[in-house]
Design an enzyme around this catalytic site. Sequence first.
Site, mmCIF file in Angstrom:
data_model
loop_
_atom_site.group_PDB
_atom_site.id
_atom_site.type_symbol
_atom_site.label_atom_id
_atom_site.label_comp_id
_atom_site.label_asym_id
_atom_site.label_seq_id
_atom_site.Cartn_x
_atom_site.Cartn_y
_atom_site.Cartn_z
ATOM 1 C CB SER A 61 -0.862 -0.015 1.258
ATOM 2 O OG SER A 61 -1.436 1.237 1.495
ATOM 3 C CE1 TYR A 91 -4.163 -2.905 5.348
ATOM 4 C CE2 TYR A 91 -3.638 -0.584 5.008
ATOM 5 C CZ TYR A 91 -3.902 -1.846 4.493
ATOM 6 O OH TYR A 91 -3.894 -2.041 3.137
ATOM 7 C CE LYS A 151 -1.560 -4.460 3.180
ATOM 8 N NZ LYS A 151 -1.769 -5.796 2.630
HETATM 9 P P1 NAD Z 1 -10.705 -7.690 0.708
HETATM 10 O O1 NAD Z 1 -10.955 -7.704 2.180
HETATM 11 O O2 NAD Z 1 -11.880 -7.545 -0.189
HETATM 12 O O3 NAD Z 1 -9.887 -9.004 0.281
HETATM 13 C C1 NAD Z 1 -9.021 -9.672 1.156
HETATM 14 C C2 NAD Z 1 -9.444 -11.135 1.161
HETATM 15 O O4 NAD Z 1 -8.565 -11.871 2.001
HETATM 16 C C3 NAD Z 1 -10.870 -11.353 1.686
HETATM 17 O O5 NAD Z 1 -11.576 -12.171 0.778
HETATM 18 C C4 NAD Z 1 -10.660 -12.056 3.023
HETATM 19 O O6 NAD Z 1 -11.729 -12.931 3.323
HETATM 20 C C5 NAD Z 1 -9.347 -12.772 2.764
HETATM 21 N N1 NAD Z 1 -8.581 -13.101 3.979
HETATM 22 C C6 NAD Z 1 -8.146 -12.271 4.950
HETATM 23 N N2 NAD Z 1 -7.439 -12.959 5.866
HETATM 24 C C7 NAD Z 1 -7.416 -14.255 5.447
HETATM 25 C C8 NAD Z 1 -6.840 -15.439 5.959
HETATM 26 N N3 NAD Z 1 -6.161 -15.451 7.111
HETATM 27 N N4 NAD Z 1 -7.009 -16.585 5.258
HETATM 28 C C9 NAD Z 1 -7.718 -16.599 4.101
HETATM 29 N N5 NAD Z 1 -8.276 -15.502 3.570
HETATM 30 C C10 NAD Z 1 -8.129 -14.343 4.242
HETATM 31 O O7 NAD Z 1 -9.629 -6.540 0.433
HETATM 32 P P2 NAD Z 1 -9.096 -5.969 -0.947
HETATM 33 O O8 NAD Z 1 -9.514 -4.559 -1.050
HETATM 34 O O9 NAD Z 1 -9.403 -6.912 -2.039
HETATM 35 O O10 NAD Z 1 -7.535 -5.960 -0.637
HETATM 36 C C11 NAD Z 1 -6.668 -7.026 -1.010
HETATM 37 C C12 NAD Z 1 -5.291 -6.747 -0.447
HETATM 38 O O11 NAD Z 1 -4.847 -5.489 -0.943
HETATM 39 C C13 NAD Z 1 -5.234 -6.649 1.069
HETATM 40 O O12 NAD Z 1 -4.042 -7.228 1.529
HETATM 41 C C14 NAD Z 1 -5.217 -5.152 1.322
HETATM 42 O O13 NAD Z 1 -4.592 -4.820 2.533
HETATM 43 C C15 NAD Z 1 -4.421 -4.663 0.124
HETATM 44 N N6 NAD Z 1 -4.697 -3.251 -0.188
HETATM 45 C C16 NAD Z 1 -5.979 -2.841 -0.402
HETATM 46 C C17 NAD Z 1 -6.239 -1.496 -0.658
HETATM 47 C C18 NAD Z 1 -7.642 -1.022 -0.866
HETATM 48 O O14 NAD Z 1 -7.870 0.176 -0.770
HETATM 49 N N7 NAD Z 1 -8.614 -1.882 -1.158
HETATM 50 C C19 NAD Z 1 -5.183 -0.573 -0.701
HETATM 51 C C20 NAD Z 1 -3.880 -1.031 -0.502
HETATM 52 C C21 NAD Z 1 -3.647 -2.383 -0.255
HETATM 53 N N1 UFG Z 2 -13.320 10.369 3.425
HETATM 54 C C1 UFG Z 2 -14.361 11.200 3.782
HETATM 55 N N2 UFG Z 2 -15.510 10.640 4.246
HETATM 56 C C2 UFG Z 2 -15.670 9.282 4.366
HETATM 57 C C3 UFG Z 2 -14.600 8.432 3.982
HETATM 58 C C4 UFG Z 2 -13.421 9.017 3.519
HETATM 59 O O1 UFG Z 2 -14.244 12.426 3.693
HETATM 60 O O2 UFG Z 2 -16.745 8.841 4.820
HETATM 61 C C5 UFG Z 2 -12.070 10.967 2.915
HETATM 62 C C6 UFG Z 2 -10.865 10.663 3.778
HETATM 63 O O3 UFG Z 2 -10.784 11.563 4.858
HETATM 64 C C7 UFG Z 2 -9.740 10.800 2.767
HETATM 65 C C8 UFG Z 2 -10.367 10.342 1.444
HETATM 66 O O4 UFG Z 2 -11.777 10.418 1.632
HETATM 67 O O5 UFG Z 2 -9.394 12.149 2.656
HETATM 68 C C9 UFG Z 2 -10.000 8.923 1.064
HETATM 69 O O6 UFG Z 2 -10.274 8.068 2.168
HETATM 70 P P1 UFG Z 2 -10.295 6.489 2.058
HETATM 71 O O7 UFG Z 2 -10.599 5.942 3.410
HETATM 72 O O8 UFG Z 2 -11.157 6.060 0.932
HETATM 73 O O9 UFG Z 2 -8.784 6.134 1.605
HETATM 74 P P2 UFG Z 2 -7.412 6.421 2.365
HETATM 75 O O10 UFG Z 2 -6.577 7.203 1.413
HETATM 76 O O11 UFG Z 2 -7.587 6.959 3.708
HETATM 77 O O12 UFG Z 2 -6.880 4.925 2.595
HETATM 78 C C10 UFG Z 2 -6.598 4.085 1.527
HETATM 79 C C11 UFG Z 2 -6.807 2.618 1.902
HETATM 80 C C12 UFG Z 2 -5.787 2.165 2.891
HETATM 81 C C13 UFG Z 2 -4.406 2.527 2.476
HETATM 82 C C14 UFG Z 2 -4.321 3.991 2.154
HETATM 83 C C15 UFG Z 2 -2.942 4.281 1.592
HETATM 84 O O13 UFG Z 2 -8.088 2.414 2.445
HETATM 85 O O14 UFG Z 2 -5.850 0.762 2.963
HETATM 86 O O15 UFG Z 2 -5.288 4.310 1.167
HETATM 87 O O16 UFG Z 2 -2.863 5.471 0.970
HETATM 88 F F1 UFG Z 2 -3.532 2.252 3.468
#
Ligand code: NAD
Ligand code: UFG
Length: 339
Positions: free
Chosen positions: A125, A150, A154
């Site tokens: 991330s 979190y 990472k």
């Molecule tokens: P998500 O929660 O939809 O997907 C993660 C999946 O992993 C889920 O299906 C969950 O059930 C599974 N899981 C978690 N722990 C497990 C375990 N111990 N065994 C088996 N399955 C398990 O999340 P996502 O948005 O698809 O994110 C995927 C990855 O990308 C995550 O590692 C997340 O931290 C990373 N990531 C996501 C974002 C974002 O904004 N969505 C940003 C940066 C990084």
């Molecule tokens: N925000 C609002 N109202 C809400 C939700 C979010 O104003 O109800 C704002 C937040 O304050 C922020 C922006 O929208 O300014 C984006 O927020 P998100 O929660 O969608 O995303 P973040 O950038 O905070 O976090 C995301 C992922 C994390 C990751 C991070 C790294 O969710 O997993 O980006 O940049 F770690």
Amino acid sequence: METVLLAGGAGYIGSHTAVELLNSGYEVVVVDNYYNSCPESIKRVEQITGKTVKLYEGDVKDHSIIRTIFKENKIDCVIHFAGLKAVGESVAKPILYYRNNIDTTLTLLECMEEAGVENIIFSSSATVYGEENPVPYNEDMKKGSCTNPYGWTKSMMEQILTDATVANKNLSLVLLRYFNPIGAHESGMIGEDPQGIPNNLMPYVAQVAVGRREQLTIFGNDYPTPDGTCRRDYIHVVDLAKGHVKAVEYALAHKGVEIINLGTGTPYSVTEIVESFEKSTGVEIKHVYGDRRPGDLPESYADADKAWKLLGWKAEKSLEDMCRDTWNWQSKNPNGYEK
Ligand code: NAD
Ligand code: UFG
């Protein structure tokens, strides 16, 4: 054709990546414990692609299930999506986050070594750039201090995976640093389905649009940004998924460690997101301004050049596509997958 194991593949990014891998001719195996997902997402992946996914229900922390998968399938590459990702929850339940995120990583590495699996892609991330680095973030910058457990998981997992790859010259590791994935597959059949009140902006906006939430609170409008609200690098999840296909190709052809940002390089403010959603869907998003959310940085966006130079990948979809596809998914599935 090569086979890719998606650990946590039933989730939001995993399911979209499964579609793109299948469409590119890869075989896909998924293991998930459905902590934050359900098997319906994979059924829909099969409907979209007309191809089959081999699905295992199990915990990635559990060596026995991973050993079974490696025994029953010739896995060429692992993509490690299996993590817990709610920033606020990680502050309240740090032990759960460290246990799940670190242990899944260690179990995968141990079982890969036993089975001779040599390629791994990791879902990292932008949060690892921390507070110290200036935007746009590039991969040569030193990692910074994270503002929550979190983020620290990472950062630590990147270190563990890197150390393992330095020690074992046969390994190939790609650390993908995602910016803010939003949107959904254009079919509207798969998308993001958060449990409870969404933490992230776009799912919240989508739930206001569909009538599940009354109004959006914009967290702070006194930041040092053009309109006072925070700016982020929002990337369409299908573009992100295509980046994984390129990363798998790269890992299969190289050894060692690469860190690669997956972002667009263009930031948008919270207010711009709300306006763009309203414009592309015709649905009004009732919103109010509230206090800043602790831990939020004013700006986060990528220098996206390395992904282009190394992988020949760049994001192609516009903010309008992201809003339209989010709405298509949300309006067709107002309550998500309805598990
Ligand atoms: P998500 O929660 O939809 O997907 C993660 C999946 O992993 C889920 O299906 C969950 O059930 C599974 N899981 C978690 N722990 C497990 C375990 N111990 N065994 C088996 N399955 C398990 O999340 P996502 O948005 O698809 O994110 C995927 C990855 O990308 C995550 O590692 C997340 O931290 C990373 N990531 C996501 C974002 C974002 O904004 N969505 C940003 C940066 C990084
Ligand atoms: N925000 C609002 N109202 C809400 C939700 C979010 O104003 O109800 C704002 C937040 O304050 C922020 C922006 O929208 O300014 C984006 O927020 P998100 O929660 O969608 O995303 P973040 O950038 O905070 O976090 C995301 C992922 C994390 C990751 C991070 C790294 O969710 O997993 O980006 O940049 F770690």
